[in-house]
Enzyme design. Structure first.
Site, short mmCIF file in Angstrom:
data_model
loop_
_atom_site.label_atom_id
_atom_site.label_comp_id
_atom_site.label_asym_id
_atom_site.label_seq_id
_atom_site.Cartn_x
_atom_site.Cartn_y
_atom_site.Cartn_z
N GLU A 342 32.80 32.61 42.95
CA GLU A 342 31.64 33.20 42.26
C GLU A 342 31.60 32.82 40.78
O GLU A 342 31.04 33.54 39.96
CB GLU A 342 31.63 34.72 42.45
CG GLU A 342 31.42 35.10 43.92
CD GLU A 342 31.86 36.51 44.28
OE1 GLU A 342 32.55 37.14 43.44
OE2 GLU A 342 31.55 36.97 45.38
N ASP A 366 39.09 40.31 45.40
CA ASP A 366 38.42 41.54 45.00
C ASP A 366 39.47 42.64 44.93
O ASP A 366 40.33 42.74 45.83
CB ASP A 366 37.39 41.97 46.05
CG ASP A 366 36.10 41.18 45.99
OD1 ASP A 366 35.96 40.33 45.10
OD2 ASP A 366 35.24 41.41 46.86
N HIS A 532 37.46 41.82 40.18
CA HIS A 532 38.37 40.79 40.66
C HIS A 532 39.73 40.90 39.97
O HIS A 532 39.85 41.47 38.87
CB HIS A 532 37.81 39.39 40.38
CG HIS A 532 36.60 39.05 41.18
ND1 HIS A 532 35.60 38.21 40.71
CD2 HIS A 532 36.21 39.41 42.43
CE1 HIS A 532 34.67 38.07 41.63
NE2 HIS A 532 35.01 38.80 42.68
#
Length: 595
Positions: A342, A366, A532
């Protein structure tokens, strides 16, 4: 065959500066052999214990002469500049003239080892020169053994050795990232703050530059064949032989055809080749006439936006990220290529700091869910115990989790994650065998793709790290040392499948101190600064704190014992009773290293 580290580069060296009392007529002459021998012992220690990212021993450069004054200090500085020295360690057994012999290069990490012997006042020199460093605004680390040694001692005490290595590990990390690039492949993913790439931060705090490429570059290279077709054939055959497909969790309405899935494999493999080539270049492209593309972007770190502009109509980047972050692929065992899911550049930097300190592949996750002992028992009937007795944190992510994170590599019968040069072919295969590749959930990834699925073995010491940017403060670092946890299979399945079951899971139990953010596991989760985290093998919190101080980045949350913390001596000038606040004040005062 083990392939070399991907970046073509000359690694920085450690410069050793033997400092001496410059007075002649018997004083200096009596100290020459002892002082140079101390420098040689330090160099031997460093080269025998520390390695570059390519597995080769760290090189040291020693000044041509002992340094008793400004002229010799300058000659040493000129030699260090020629030899690409990125870390400076001064050593001395005696009194010397502080500001006349000190290293004045404020852009490289500095430390002074003052020999603790009673024959000469080494401690007096150490205090004098550290005061000069503080007064001139060049922070330096002071190294002084706890116990007095004999003047003719040739050993390096354990406490001195630990500090030298801690300093050099952190200093080499700083020097290695300087001048490299972060390659932003795409832009902001789903409004995630970490993927708002802050170029000023990279330039001023890390000495890096940011290179930006739109994700359409992948389409251009696929359409125009800007990749090595022979390597692609090798890679796709390897994938078919080694990447086992797992369960398709899609409902019948969203199940994709075999033809679609095969096409997604092909695109995913091409994406991995292209992302690597964009990072570090590929001479095979030069031979095809793509001269500019052959150069790459000199990137030691990259990030891929993916969601949603790409993944709404193209296969996701999960395979690309997972295999590049691993220590092996179709070309064999090799150094990992760091890619952040991401385009979370801040978690990418967290991965980079961990990697440069350990030479080991990194887990990107995550920080998904805190599971209290009560919640686990309610859902599964299982009572958490041992290191997990206070609860666990579910670490899970679709993309950049390295396959090394399966824990299938071993040392002394225990699961580990190794530097690539220590990994065996059997261990690499075991990591592949422990991983299943599931068709991505179509609702999440309309364009398809493949997501890795595995669970990390328990019992590994790990450190979870996150760099955050805070308005008005700048970059701040948080970390939590702890252990991976292995749940019984039925318990794991019950809990894991409450969320996306196609992704890799690491169960994490932080070490609790009973204070602040580490009073309980819930507080660790509650104080984590972003969605994260970067997870490294080993309890490396102390090294991270040392490196952060060199980079002028304060650490606001950690569970590292005070006796392991090693910062520049001048940090004590900002307060000695509350070290966290002193760290903030010191970093603010000295400011970014490259500004």
């Amino acid at each position: 065959m083990k392939t070399p580290f991907p970046l073509t580069q000359v690694f920085p060296k450690v410069g050793i500066r033997p400092i001496i009392d410059g007075r002649r007529h018997g004083v200096r002459e009596s100290l020459e052999a002892q002082t140079m021998a101390q420098a040689q012992r330090a160099a031997e220690l460093i080269s025998s214990k520390l390695r570059y990212l390519n597995g080769q021993p760290v090189e040291c450069v020693i000044a041509d002469t002992c340094i008793g004054g400004v002229a010799e200090a300058n000659a040493c500085a000129e030699k260090f500049a020629r030899e690409n020295v990125g870390v400076s360690l001064s050593v001395t057994p005696c009194w010397c003239y502080g500001s006349e012999t000190m290293d004045m290069n404020a852009k490289i990490p500095q430390a002074i080892w003052g020999f603790n012997g009673t024959e000469r006042p080494g401690a007096v020199y150490l205090a004098a020169v550290l005061a000069a460093h503080s007064q001139k605004g060049i922070p330096s680390f002071g190294i002084y053994g706890r116990d007095v040694q004999e003047a003719d001692a040739t050993d390096i005490p354990a406490d001195v050795e630990a500090k030298i290595l801690q300093f050099v590990r952190a200093g080499m990390a700083l020097a290695t990232m300087r001048g490299k690039s972060y390659l932003s492949m795409g832009n902001v993913s789903m409004g995630i703050a970490g993927s708002i790439v802050d170029q000023a931060f990279f330039e001023e705090f890390l000495g890096m530059r940011v290179e930006c490429k739109d994700m359409t570059e992948f389409l251009r290279r696929i359409d125009k064949g800007i990749y090595d077709e022979e390597e692609y054939k090798k890679a796709i055959a390897w994938v078919k032989a080694n990447c086992k497909e797992g369960k398709d969790y899609n409902s019948p309405a969203y199940t994709r055809t075999r033809e679609q899935l095969d096409s997604e494999w092909e695109t995913s493999v091409k994406m991995a080749l292209i992302a690597r080539d964009m990072m570090v270049g590929n001479p095979k492209l030069d031979a095809k006439g793509f001269y500019e593309e052959a150069n790459g972007h000199h990137a030691i770190l990259s990030g891929f936006q993916g969601q949603r502009q790409w993944t709404d109509y193209q296969p996701n980047g999960d395979f690309m990220e997972a295999i590049l972050n691993s220590s092996f692929d179709w070309n064999g065992i090799r150094a990992p290529y760091l890619v952040a899911t991401e385009n979370d550049s801040l978690n990418g930097v967290s991965m980079l700091l961990n990697y440069l300190l350990t030479n080991r592949a990194q887990i990107f996750s995550d920080v998904r869910t805190y599971w209290s002992p009560e919640a686990v028992q309610r859902v599964s009937g299982y009572q958490l115990e041992g290191q997990a007795a206070g609860g666990i944190i579910h670490l899970i992510n679709s993309g950049a989790t390295t396959l090394d994170g399966t824990g299938q590599q071993t040392a002394d019968g225990k699961p580990v994650m190794k530097p690539f040069w220590e990994i065996t072919e059997a261990e690499a295969q075991a990591c592949l065998d422990a991983t299943k590749w599931c068709p991505s959930i179509t609702e999440y990834f309309c364009g398809g793709g493949w997501s890795s699925n595995f669970k990390t073995k328990g019992g590994m010491p790990v450190t979870m790290v996150r760099l955050n940017l805070v308005k008005g403060i700048g970059p701040v670092l948080q970390l939590a040392e702890g252990f991976t946890v292995e749940l019984p299979e039925k318990v794991h399945a019950l809990i894991d499948e409450r969320t996306n079951p196609t992704w890799p899971t690491t169960w994490f139990a932080p070490i609790l101190t009973g204070k602040g953010a580490f009073s309980d596991v819930y507080s660790v989760m509650n104080n984590w600064g972003a969605n994260h985290g970067a997870i490294s093998f080993g309890h490396i919190g102390a090294d991270l704190i040392t490196l952060a101080s060199m980079l002028r980045i304060p650490v606001y949350m950690h569970n590292v014992a005070q006796e392991r913390i090693f910062r520049p001596s001048t940090w004590a000038s900002f307060g000695t009773s509350e070290l966290e606040g002193a760290d903030f004040r010191a970093c603010s005062t000295f400011g970014p290293l490259y500004k």
